[in-house]
Design a protein around this motif. Structure first.
Motif, PDB file in Angstrom:
ATOM      1  N   VAL A 298      34.125  95.505 -15.938  1.00 29.10           N
ATOM      2  CA  VAL A 298      35.042  96.303 -15.140  1.00 29.10           C
ATOM      3  C   VAL A 298      35.095  95.741 -13.723  1.00 29.10           C
ATOM      4  CG1 VAL A 298      35.554  98.594 -14.221  1.00 29.10           C
ATOM      5  CG2 VAL A 298      34.617  98.364 -16.525  1.00 29.10           C
ATOM      6  N   VAL A 299      36.287  95.442 -13.261  1.00 31.39           N
ATOM      7  CA  VAL A 299      36.500  94.941 -11.907  1.00 31.39           C
ATOM      8  C   VAL A 299      36.828  96.113 -10.990  1.00 31.39           C
ATOM      9  CG1 VAL A 299      37.963  93.473 -10.457  1.00 31.39           C
ATOM     10  CG2 VAL A 299      37.317  92.718 -12.748  1.00 31.39           C
ATOM     11  N   LEU A 300      37.654  97.028 -11.484  1.00 30.39           N
ATOM     12  CA  LEU A 300      38.094  98.175 -10.705  1.00 30.39           C
ATOM     13  C   LEU A 300      38.226  99.365 -11.638  1.00 30.39           C
ATOM     14  CD1 LEU A 300      39.212  99.048  -7.877  1.00 30.39           C
ATOM     15  CD2 LEU A 300      41.469  98.464  -8.753  1.00 30.39           C
ATOM     16  N   SER A 301      37.648 100.476 -11.247  1.00 34.93           N
ATOM     17  CA  SER A 301      37.778 101.674 -12.069  1.00 34.93           C
ATOM     18  C   SER A 301      38.418 102.785 -11.265  1.00 34.93           C
ATOM     19  CB  SER A 301      36.416 102.113 -12.613  1.00 34.93           C
ATOM     20  OG  SER A 301      35.529 102.362 -11.551  1.00 34.93           O
ATOM     21  N   THR A 302      38.903 103.784 -11.964  1.00 36.08           N
ATOM     22  CA  THR A 302      39.508 104.939 -11.309  1.00 36.08           C
ATOM     23  C   THR A 302      38.398 105.943 -10.989  1.00 36.08           C
ATOM     24  OG1 THR A 302      39.889 106.102 -13.395  1.00 36.08           O
ATOM     25  CG2 THR A 302      41.636 104.616 -12.634  1.00 36.08           C
ATOM     26  N   LYS A 303      38.774 107.053 -10.411  1.00 36.71           N
ATOM     27  CA  LYS A 303      37.792 108.093 -10.089  1.00 36.71           C
ATOM     28  C   LYS A 303      37.583 109.053 -11.246  1.00 36.71           C
ATOM     29  CE  LYS A 303      38.805 107.810  -5.219  1.00 36.71           C
ATOM     30  NZ  LYS A 303      39.506 108.347  -4.087  1.00 36.71           N
ATOM     31  N   ARG A 304      38.308 108.848 -12.316  1.00 38.54           N
ATOM     32  CA  ARG A 304      38.231 109.745 -13.470  1.00 38.54           C
ATOM     33  C   ARG A 304      37.057 109.362 -14.371  1.00 38.54           C
ATOM     34  NH1 ARG A 304      42.911 111.438 -17.733  1.00 38.54           N
ATOM     35  NH2 ARG A 304      41.587 112.860 -18.884  1.00 38.54           N
ATOM     36  N   MET A 305      36.118 110.300 -14.522  1.00 41.22           N
ATOM     37  CA  MET A 305      34.955 110.067 -15.379  1.00 41.22           C
ATOM     38  C   MET A 305      35.347 110.418 -16.810  1.00 41.22           C
ATOM     39  SD  MET A 305      31.044 111.506 -15.098  1.00 41.22           S
ATOM     40  CE  MET A 305      30.905 111.098 -13.382  1.00 41.22           C
ATOM     41  N   ILE A 306      35.127 109.492 -17.729  1.00 42.40           N
ATOM     42  CA  ILE A 306      35.483 109.750 -19.124  1.00 42.40           C
ATOM     43  C   ILE A 306      34.251 110.023 -19.987  1.00 42.40           C
ATOM     44  CG2 ILE A 306      37.673 108.539 -19.105  1.00 42.40           C
ATOM     45  CD1 ILE A 306      36.290 106.094 -20.192  1.00 42.40           C
ATOM     46  N   TYR A 307      33.095 109.726 -19.428  1.00 46.05           N
ATOM     47  CA  TYR A 307      31.812 109.962 -20.076  1.00 46.05           C
ATOM     48  C   TYR A 307      30.797 109.945 -18.943  1.00 46.05           C
ATOM     49  CZ  TYR A 307      28.233 109.593 -23.709  1.00 46.05           C
ATOM     50  OH  TYR A 307      27.182 109.843 -24.541  1.00 46.05           O
ATOM     51  N   PRO A 308      29.706 110.685 -19.025  1.00 50.53           N
ATOM     52  CA  PRO A 308      28.758 110.683 -17.906  1.00 50.53           C
ATOM     53  C   PRO A 308      28.367 109.261 -17.479  1.00 50.53           C
ATOM     54  CG  PRO A 308      28.143 112.360 -19.477  1.00 50.53           C
ATOM     55  CD  PRO A 308      29.283 111.585 -20.090  1.00 50.53           C
ATOM     56  N   GLY A 309      28.705 108.925 -16.242  1.00 50.47           N
ATOM     57  CA  GLY A 309      28.391 107.604 -15.697  1.00 50.47           C
ATOM     58  C   GLY A 309      29.395 106.522 -16.028  1.00 50.47           C
ATOM     59  N   VAL A 310      30.411 106.841 -16.823  1.00 53.73           N
ATOM     60  CA  VAL A 310      31.435 105.859 -17.204  1.00 53.73           C
ATOM     61  C   VAL A 310      32.783 106.330 -16.669  1.00 53.73           C
ATOM     62  CG1 VAL A 310      32.606 104.692 -19.115  1.00 53.73           C
ATOM     63  CG2 VAL A 310      30.180 105.254 -19.302  1.00 53.73           C
ATOM     64  N   TYR A 311      33.394 105.487 -15.823  1.00 52.11           N
ATOM     65  CA  TYR A 311      34.682 105.823 -15.246  1.00 52.11           C
ATOM     66  C   TYR A 311      35.785 105.043 -15.943  1.00 52.11           C
ATOM     67  CZ  TYR A 311      32.096 108.163 -11.600  1.00 52.11           C
ATOM     68  OH  TYR A 311      31.271 109.017 -10.931  1.00 52.11           O
ATOM     69  N   GLN A 312      36.965 105.635 -15.949  1.00 51.83           N
ATOM     70  CA  GLN A 312      38.112 105.006 -16.599  1.00 51.83           C
ATOM     71  C   GLN A 312      38.437 103.691 -15.898  1.00 51.83           C
ATOM     72  OE1 GLN A 312      41.552 107.535 -17.186  1.00 51.83           O
ATOM     73  NE2 GLN A 312      42.887 105.834 -16.645  1.00 51.83           N
ATOM     74  N   PRO A 313      38.451 102.585 -16.640  1.00 51.35           N
ATOM     75  CA  PRO A 313      38.764 101.292 -16.003  1.00 51.35           C
ATOM     76  C   PRO A 313      40.241 101.200 -15.635  1.00 51.35           C
ATOM     77  CG  PRO A 313      38.462 101.007 -18.363  1.00 51.35           C
ATOM     78  CD  PRO A 313      38.157 102.443 -18.057  1.00 51.35           C
ATOM     79  N   SER A 314      40.510 100.460 -14.560  1.00 53.45           N
ATOM     80  CA  SER A 314      41.875 100.190 -14.150  1.00 53.45           C
ATOM     81  C   SER A 314      42.164  98.693 -14.268  1.00 53.45           C
ATOM     82  CB  SER A 314      42.103 100.649 -12.714  1.00 53.45           C
ATOM     83  OG  SER A 314      43.414 100.372 -12.314  1.00 53.45           O
ATOM     84  N   VAL A 315      41.153  97.867 -13.921  1.00 55.53           N
ATOM     85  CA  VAL A 315      41.261  96.414 -14.044  1.00 55.53           C
ATOM     86  C   VAL A 315      39.980  95.916 -14.706  1.00 55.53           C
ATOM     87  CG1 VAL A 315      41.505  94.216 -12.819  1.00 55.53           C
ATOM     88  CG2 VAL A 315      42.654  96.259 -11.940  1.00 55.53           C
ATOM     89  N   ILE A 316      40.136  95.128 -15.765  1.00 56.37           N
ATOM     90  CA  ILE A 316      38.979  94.532 -16.435  1.00 56.37           C
ATOM     91  C   ILE A 316      39.149  93.028 -16.489  1.00 56.37           C
ATOM     92  CG2 ILE A 316      38.382  96.571 -17.808  1.00 56.37           C
ATOM     93  CD1 ILE A 316      39.805  95.248 -20.194  1.00 56.37           C
ATOM     94  N   ARG A 317      38.029  92.335 -16.676  1.00 56.46           N
ATOM     95  CA  ARG A 317      38.036  90.867 -16.659  1.00 56.46           C
ATOM     96  C   ARG A 317      37.233  90.341 -17.845  1.00 56.46           C
ATOM     97  NH1 ARG A 317      34.103  87.943 -12.904  1.00 56.46           N
ATOM     98  NH2 ARG A 317      34.606  85.781 -13.280  1.00 56.46           N
ATOM     99  N   LEU A 318      37.788  89.347 -18.534  1.00 53.30           N
ATOM    100  CA  LEU A 318      37.072  88.725 -19.639  1.00 53.30           C
ATOM    101  C   LEU A 318      35.792  88.080 -19.131  1.00 53.30           C
ATOM    102  CD1 LEU A 318      39.955  86.983 -21.632  1.00 53.30           C
ATOM    103  CD2 LEU A 318      38.690  89.019 -22.299  1.00 53.30           C
ATOM    104  N   VAL A 319      34.714  88.206 -19.889  1.00 48.09           N
ATOM    105  CA  VAL A 319      33.435  87.613 -19.501  1.00 48.09           C
ATOM    106  C   VAL A 319      33.498  86.099 -19.636  1.00 48.09           C
ATOM    107  CG1 VAL A 319      30.983  87.487 -20.093  1.00 48.09           C
ATOM    108  CG2 VAL A 319      32.154  89.692 -20.109  1.00 48.09           C
ATOM    109  N   GLU A 320      34.129  85.622 -20.703  1.00 47.72           N
ATOM    110  CA  GLU A 320      34.284  84.190 -20.925  1.00 47.72           C
ATOM    111  C   GLU A 320      35.755  83.818 -20.836  1.00 47.72           C
ATOM    112  OE1 GLU A 320      32.466  82.730 -24.487  1.00 47.72           O
ATOM    113  OE2 GLU A 320      30.656  83.919 -24.167  1.00 47.72           O
ATOM    114  N   TYR A 321      36.033  82.650 -20.251  1.00 42.95           N
ATOM    115  CA  TYR A 321      37.406  82.179 -20.139  1.00 42.95           C
ATOM    116  C   TYR A 321      37.990  81.981 -21.526  1.00 42.95           C
ATOM    117  CZ  TYR A 321      41.487  79.370 -19.064  1.00 42.95           C
ATOM    118  OH  TYR A 321      42.774  78.913 -18.985  1.00 42.95           O
TER     119      TYR A 321
END
Length: 180
Positions: free
Chosen positions: A36-59
């Motif tokens: 997760v690069v950027l998440s929103t303020k909305r919690m979808i599970y305790p300690g887990v926020y809704q992602p807004s921008v994600i990035r692949l770990v490997e190219y």
């Protein structure tokens, strides 16, 4: 609905790839394929926020494919009729074949343009020249720049994505550093 919210997917080098749903993003996150690069303020599970921008770990090499859809053609043409130049809501637009299907015209990026219903009926099964109508722009083949432009135009609705789509509030700023 939470699972239909858009999430921007970036390659490991921060290149925008596409927009996916939260559901797809969470699947990729649980499999360890993205971070997760950027998440929103909305919690979808305790300690887990809704992602807004994600990035692949490997190219990952992603070949650019331009899918010919009504939405993509409307976006390319800026929701404007390519004959009368007026902008319309999507429900008031149609796709027009520059070379009519009755003459072998295909459903390709280069042969489809946005037209209002009135202009499409006036053109009928003729070419623009035969109908005495002129296209607003000459249609050029799709390229990697076309795909990125479409992604940028869709993504501009989400303000926090601007830095990942090479835009800011006043438009495209990819070359701002060169001008300074």
């Amino acid at each position: 609905m939470l699972t239909r919210k858009p999430v921007l997917l970036l390659n490991s080098c921060f290149e925008p790839i596409r927009i996916i749903s939260v559901r797809q993003a969470l699947k990729m996150l649980t499999k360890g394929k993205v971070s997760v690069v950027l998440s929103t303020k909305r919690m979808i599970y305790p300690g887990v926020y809704q992602p807004s921008v994600i990035r692949l770990v490997e190219y990952k090499y992603i070949p650019v494919r331009m899918v010919v859809t009504k939405k993509n053609i409307y976006l390319r043409d800026n929701h404007a009729c390519q004959y009368c130049r007026q902008r319309f809501h999507g429900s008031e637009l149609t796709l027009d074949h520059v070379l009519p299907r009755s003459r072998g015209g295909r459903n390709t990026w280069e042969n489809l343009v946005t037209a209002c219903k009135k202009c499409n009926q006036a053109k009928d099964a003729r070419t623009p020249e035969e109908a005495g109508m002129k296209l607003l722009h000459r249609v050029i083949p799709a390229s990697v720049h076309t795909a990125r432009g479409l992604l940028r135009s869709v993504g501009m609705a989400v303000e926090e994505w601007a830095e990942y789509l090479f835009v800011d509030s006043s438009g495209d700023k990819r070359f701002a550093a060169l001008e300074a």
